[in-house]
Design an enzyme around this catalytic site. Structure first.
Site, PDB file in Angstrom:
ATOM      1  N   ASP A  76      18.108   8.611 -14.352  1.00 33.09           N
ATOM      2  CA  ASP A  76      17.426   8.838 -13.083  1.00 33.09           C
ATOM      3  C   ASP A  76      18.366   9.383 -12.011  1.00 33.09           C
ATOM      4  O   ASP A  76      17.954  10.146 -11.135  1.00 33.09           O
ATOM      5  CB  ASP A  76      16.774   7.539 -12.601  1.00 33.09           C
ATOM      6  N   GLY A  77      19.652   8.999 -12.068  1.00 38.17           N
ATOM      7  CA  GLY A  77      20.604   9.521 -11.091  1.00 38.17           C
ATOM      8  C   GLY A  77      20.742  11.027 -11.185  1.00 38.17           C
ATOM      9  O   GLY A  77      20.819  11.727 -10.166  1.00 38.17           O
ATOM     10  N   ASN A 150      13.279   8.377  -3.831  1.00 40.70           N
ATOM     11  CA  ASN A 150      13.167   6.946  -4.111  1.00 40.70           C
ATOM     12  C   ASN A 150      13.116   6.106  -2.839  1.00 40.70           C
ATOM     13  O   ASN A 150      12.133   5.423  -2.578  1.00 40.70           O
ATOM     14  CB  ASN A 150      14.336   6.478  -4.978  1.00 40.70           C
ATOM     15  N   GLU A 151      14.218   6.139  -2.070  1.00 39.28           N
ATOM     16  CA  GLU A 151      14.292   5.242  -0.921  1.00 39.28           C
ATOM     17  C   GLU A 151      15.330   5.699   0.090  1.00 39.28           C
ATOM     18  O   GLU A 151      16.281   6.424  -0.234  1.00 39.28           O
ATOM     19  CB  GLU A 151      14.621   3.810  -1.359  1.00 39.28           C
ATOM     20  N   ASP A 180      21.422  -8.117   4.809  1.00 41.58           N
ATOM     21  CA  ASP A 180      22.335  -7.169   4.173  1.00 41.58           C
ATOM     22  C   ASP A 180      21.839  -5.740   4.329  1.00 41.58           C
ATOM     23  O   ASP A 180      22.607  -4.789   4.187  1.00 41.58           O
ATOM     24  CB  ASP A 180      22.479  -7.476   2.682  1.00 41.58           C
ATOM     25  N   THR A 191      10.415   1.001  -8.436  1.00 38.65           N
ATOM     26  CA  THR A 191      11.060   0.488  -9.644  1.00 38.65           C
ATOM     27  C   THR A 191      12.577   0.702  -9.605  1.00 38.65           C
ATOM     28  O   THR A 191      13.254   0.524 -10.614  1.00 38.65           O
ATOM     29  CB  THR A 191      10.489   1.182 -10.901  1.00 38.65           C
ATOM     30  N   TYR A 193      15.779   0.537  -6.314  1.00 40.05           N
ATOM     31  CA  TYR A 193      16.460  -0.435  -5.461  1.00 40.05           C
ATOM     32  C   TYR A 193      15.484  -1.480  -4.915  1.00 40.05           C
ATOM     33  O   TYR A 193      15.785  -2.677  -4.865  1.00 40.05           O
ATOM     34  CB  TYR A 193      17.156   0.311  -4.318  1.00 40.05           C
ATOM     35  N   PHE A 195      12.867  -2.656  -6.246  1.00 37.89           N
ATOM     36  CA  PHE A 195      12.562  -3.606  -7.316  1.00 37.89           C
ATOM     37  C   PHE A 195      13.678  -4.639  -7.451  1.00 37.89           C
ATOM     38  O   PHE A 195      13.423  -5.842  -7.579  1.00 37.89           O
ATOM     39  CB  PHE A 195      12.371  -2.844  -8.624  1.00 37.89           C
ATOM     40  N   SER A 196      14.926  -4.177  -7.400  1.00 38.29           N
ATOM     41  CA  SER A 196      16.066  -5.088  -7.502  1.00 38.29           C
ATOM     42  C   SER A 196      16.103  -6.077  -6.350  1.00 38.29           C
ATOM     43  O   SER A 196      16.624  -7.189  -6.495  1.00 38.29           O
ATOM     44  CB  SER A 196      17.371  -4.284  -7.522  1.00 38.29           C
TER      45      SER A 196
END
Length: 307
Positions: A76-77, A150-151, A180, A191, A193, A195-196
Site C-alpha cells: 500500500d505504501g 488515506n488520512e 498523541d 483500514t 492508521y 484502524f490501528s
C-alpha cells in the site's frame, strides 16, 4: 492511433519489486506499449533492463495526462506513492501486491502476467476513492495545502510531550484534550492508521469522513464518522508545550506551531483504482485479515434452505 503509455511504479530498492518491474516492462514492450517510469526509479530500472529497453520518464517525456494506466508493484505504501505521482491525471492505478496486507492492491505476485494481459486488453473496472483536501492555517494565512488518500494526521512532534488540541466539526468546536494526535481519514484509510488507533472500518462505497483521536486524555474521545460534505478541523492550542506535525498518507509532512489549524474536507479529485476482481468488501476483509468464517452457512430462505 496515439501511442499507449503505461506508468510502472515499483520499490526498486527491493530485489523482488525490481524483478517484477523488469518483467512488466518486458511484457509492455512486447505488446507495443510504451513503459514510463518516474525519475527516482529510472537508474535502477535502466541497469536491470535490457540495454535496448527504451524507458520514458514521467514529466520529462510523458505528461501525467497522457498516461493510460499506472501499474504499481508493491504494498500500500508504493500505491500511495503512485497516487501522488499520478495526481492531476485520470489514469487508474492497478496494484500488484508484493507487500503484506495490501488493501489497495488488486492482484498478487503470482498473477502478474495475467494482470498485465488484462491491463493491455483494458479488461478492468474503475473504482473511484474519495480523497481529502487538507489546508493548514496560522492566523488568517494559509501556510500549506495538500491532499490525502488515506488520512491526514496531526501528531505530537516530541515523544515526551503531549499535544493539546481542540477538535471541530462543521465549523463548531466539539472538545479539547491532550493526546498523541488526531487522525482525519477517508473510508479507504479506515483500514490503515485509523484502524490501528481503534477507529471503525468503513466500507469504501460509503461517502464519509472519520476523526479518530490517538491516546486522548479525555472522557469524550470516541471515533467520529460524519457526512461527506462536512469539514473536520484540529487546532493546536497555545497551551501545548511542544509543536505538532501534520502527516498526509505518511508521505508529506509539515510542522505545526502552536495556534496552527488543520482543516480537512472532501477533495473534488478522487483516486481511481483499476479493479480486476470486483466483489464484496467483506470478502476483501476476510482475505486480508485472515478472519475466521468457518461454519458459516449463509442466508436461509423461507423454506429453511441455505442460499
Amino acid at each position: 492511433m496515439s501511442e499507449r503509455s503505461i506508468l510502472v511504479v515499483a520499490h526498486t530498492g527491493r530485489p523482488e519489486s525490481l524483478g517484477a518491474a523488469v518483467e512488466v516492462v518486458r511484457l509492455l514492450r512486447a505488446a507495443g506499449v510504451q513503459p514510463v517510469v518516474d525519475a527516482e526509479s529510472l537508474d535502477d530500472l535502466r541497469a536491470a533492463c535490457d540495454a535496448d529497453a527504451e524507458l520514458r520518464v514521467l514529466g520529462d517525456d510523458v505528461a501525467v495526462g497522457e498516461l493510460e494506466l499506472v501499474i504499481v508493484l508493491g504494498g500500500d505504501g508504493t500505491i500511495l506513492r503512485a497516487a501522488e505521482l499520478a495526481r492531476g491525471g485520470s489514469a487508474p492505478l492497478l496494484g500488484i501486491n508484493l507487500g503484506h496486507v495490501g488493501f489497495l492492491a488488486e492482484s498478487e505476485r503470482d498473477d502478474l502476467a495475467s494482470a498485465v494481459a488484462r491491463a493491455l486488453d483494458r479488461d478492468y473496472l474503475v473504482e473511484e476513492r474519495m480523497t481529502l483536501s487538507v489546508r493548514v492555517k496560522h492566523g488568517s494565512e494559509v501556510v500549506y495545502e495538500t491532499w490525502a488518500l488515506n488520512e491526514a494526521t496531526v501528531e505530537k512532534a516530541s515523544r515526551e510531550r503531549m499535544l493539546e488540541v481542540v477538535i471541530e466539526v462543521d465549523g463548531r468546536p466539539l472538545s479539547s484534550f491532550g493526546c498523541d494526535g488526531v487522525v482525519m481519514s477517508t473510508p479507504t484509510g479506515s483500514t490503515a492508521y485509523a484502524f490501528s488507533a481503534g477507529g471503525p472500518i468503513v466500507w469504501p462505497s460509503l461517502d464519509a469522513l472519520l476523526l479518530v483521536p490517538l491516546s486522548a486524555h479525555a472522557l469524550f474521545a470516541r471515533p467520529l464518522v460524519v457526512g461527506p460534505n462536512s469539514s473536520l478541523a484540529v487546532e493546536v492550542l497555545d497551551r501545548t508545550q511542544g509543536v505538532g506535525v501534520l502527516w498526509c498518507d505518511g508521505r508529506r509532512a509539515v510542522d505545526l506551531p502552536r495556534g496552527a489549524r488543520v482543516v480537512a474536507r472532501r477533495s473534488s479529485t478522487p483516486v481511481r483504482l483499476a479493479r480486476l476482481h470486483p466483489g464484496p468488501f467483506s470478502d476483501r476483509l476476510v482475505n486480508k485479515f485472515a478472519l475466521p468464517v468457518h461454519g458459516w452457512r449463509g442466508p436461509i430462505d423461507e423454506e429453511g434452505r441455505s442460499t
